[in-house]
Design an enzyme around this catalytic site. Structure first.
Site, PDB file in Angstrom:
ATOM      1  CB  ILE A 290      -8.624  -0.004  -4.376  1.00 41.59           C
ATOM      2  CG1 ILE A 290      -7.119  -0.058  -4.621  1.00 41.59           C
ATOM      3  CG2 ILE A 290      -9.366  -0.751  -5.483  1.00 41.59           C
ATOM      4  CD1 ILE A 290      -6.544  -1.461  -4.528  1.00 41.59           C
TER       5      ILE A 290
ATOM      6  CB  SER B 219      -0.901   0.024   1.231  1.00 43.63           C
ATOM      7  OG  SER B 219      -1.539   1.289   1.391  1.00 43.63           O
TER       8      SER B 219
ATOM      9  CE  LYS C 278      -1.112  -4.155   3.198  1.00 45.84           C
ATOM     10  NZ  LYS C 278      -1.165  -5.502   2.546  1.00 45.84           N
TER      11      LYS C 278
ATOM     12  CE1 TYR D  42      -3.642  -2.558   4.821  1.00 48.73           C
ATOM     13  CE2 TYR D  42      -3.241  -0.223   4.426  1.00 48.73           C
ATOM     14  CZ  TYR D  42      -3.510  -1.490   3.948  1.00 48.73           C
ATOM     15  OH  TYR D  42      -3.644  -1.697   2.596  1.00 48.73           O
TER      16      TYR D  42
END
Length: 264
Positions: free
Chosen positions: A189, A142, A160, A156
């Site tokens: 996205i 990401s 990543k 998160y």
């Protein structure tokens, strides 16, 4: 009128696994590889919402060591090999509110799904690829690995960032043995999971979903192309990277973010 592509069965005879392949970008990637002729296996905790006879489904919780081992064993027992591994599973279910709102378990759960799951699957499948001298491993990371949103998705983003670093290191080790390793780092996205994240942010900050979405856009600095990515656009990039046309590409991170990251 949408442009039509001819994939010419360039992945014919290949066995591919796409984790988190029942929804969003994972589903689009699985469909794209299947269209190119690959036999595609997908994994998730829950059954796909729509049945697809072209895709072989394995139910597993990849946030656990037992779940990843189940997938490795079933794939190798049924198909004998794996040529393409797309580590797509990932996401954030932590509350907003910055570092003080996060518990140890929030951090552990996020790292299990976003970092340790691909590490374990690579460990299960890469030896067979090395033995045959061929294979492709894709890590879906990401842009938050470089552009973290501290208020909403701090664990998160950290996971990543670790995945991007690990992917480069793995490439250095196994690319000389015939296995290409690449990272794809999408921006925002437009998926069902992204919509749910907006709802969680809105609830924790007592704002509307629209305001939550705008806050994410503001935190990202905007998207110059003017919209989030479509899952199919990410899938098209992955489809190219796993194909023979990308045979000289390894150890590289490919960002697909509509121009979000403001630096080069």
């Amino acid at each position: 009128m949408e442009q039509q592509f001819s994939f010419n069965d360039e992945l014919q005879g290949k066995i591919a696994l796409v984790t988190g392949g029942t929804k969003g970008a994972g589903k689009a990637i699985a469909d794209r590889l299947s269209q190119a002729g690959a036999t595609v296996i997908i994994t998730a905790r829950n059954q796909p919402e729509e049945a697809n006879k072209r895709l072989y489904f394995i139910s597993a919780d990849l946030s656990t060591a037992e779940g990843t081992q189940k997938v490795v064993s079933e794939v190798l027992n049924r198909f004998s090999k794996l040529d393409i591994l797309v580590n797509n599973l990932g996401g954030s279910e932590t509350p907003g509110g910055g570092f003080k709102a996060l518990t140890d378990q929030d951090w552990i759960n996020t790292f299990q799904a976003n970092l340790l799951a691909p590490v374990r699957l690579d460990r299960g499948f890469a030896p067979g690829m090395i033995e045959r001298g061929t294979g492709v491993i894709i890590h879906i990371a990401s842009i938050q690995g470089k552009l973290p949103l501290y208020d909403a998705t701090l664990p998160y983003a950290a996971a990543k960032a670790g995945l991007i670093n690990y992917s480069k290191s793995l490439s250095n080790e196994i690319s000389p043995k015939g296995v290409r390793v690449l990272t794809v780092s999408p921006g925002w996205i437009m998926t069902t999971a992204a919509n749910r994240m907006m709802e969680r942010i809105a609830e924790s900050s007592n704002t509307s979903v629209e305001q939550a979405a705008q806050s994410v856009m503001d935190a990202l600095g905007g998207i110059p192309i003017g919209r989030p990515a479509k899952p199919e656009e990410v899938a098209e990039l992955v489809g190219f990277l796993v194909s023979p046309r990308a045979g000289y590409l390894t150890g590289t991170e490919y960002v697909i973010d509509g121009g979000t990251i403001p630096t080069i």
